[in-house]
Design a protein around this motif. Sequence first.
Motif, mmCIF file in Angstrom:
data_model
loop_
_atom_site.group_PDB
_atom_site.id
_atom_site.type_symbol
_atom_site.label_atom_id
_atom_site.label_comp_id
_atom_site.label_asym_id
_atom_site.label_seq_id
_atom_site.Cartn_x
_atom_site.Cartn_y
_atom_site.Cartn_z
ATOM 1 N N MET A 1 0.843 -1.180 0.000
ATOM 2 C CA MET A 1 0.000 0.000 0.000
ATOM 3 C C MET A 1 0.894 1.251 0.000
ATOM 4 N N THR A 2 0.609 2.158 -0.927
ATOM 5 C CA THR A 2 1.429 3.369 -1.032
ATOM 6 C C THR A 2 0.906 4.440 -0.086
ATOM 7 N N ASP A 3 1.819 5.257 0.344
ATOM 8 C CA ASP A 3 1.377 6.331 1.224
ATOM 9 C C ASP A 3 1.163 7.619 0.429
ATOM 10 N N THR A 4 0.728 8.632 1.103
ATOM 11 C CA THR A 4 0.386 9.909 0.472
ATOM 12 C C THR A 4 1.587 10.533 -0.237
ATOM 13 N N ALA A 5 2.753 10.451 0.366
ATOM 14 C CA ALA A 5 3.950 11.039 -0.248
ATOM 15 C C ALA A 5 4.299 10.342 -1.563
ATOM 16 N N ASP A 6 4.162 9.018 -1.605
ATOM 17 C CA ASP A 6 4.438 8.292 -2.842
ATOM 18 C C ASP A 6 3.450 8.679 -3.939
ATOM 19 N N ARG A 7 2.198 8.798 -3.590
ATOM 20 C CA ARG A 7 1.180 9.185 -4.583
ATOM 21 C C ARG A 7 1.422 10.611 -5.070
#
Length: 83
Positions: A1-7
């Motif tokens: 699951m990606t976090d907000t910073a990655d997105r």
Amino acid sequence: MTDTADRAAQRDAEFTGDALEAHHRHDTTAGKTVADSARECDGCGCQIPEARRAAVPGVRLCTECQEDANWIADAARRNGRRA
């Protein structure tokens, strides 16, 4: 699951890629060489210096006429028109 910073980083990369693609679509000098540059200005007929011809492959206007053309295009954009 990606976090907000990655997105956010992924979206930023997409926006940058889109901006570069748009720039290259509108870049009239892309793929041009010094041989494609005019020796005389299409606007006033004066000689275009060799240094300008080398710096801006495919150039058609001297610096003064280019400044005028840029000013006209900017004014048209400010007024919601195409130059």
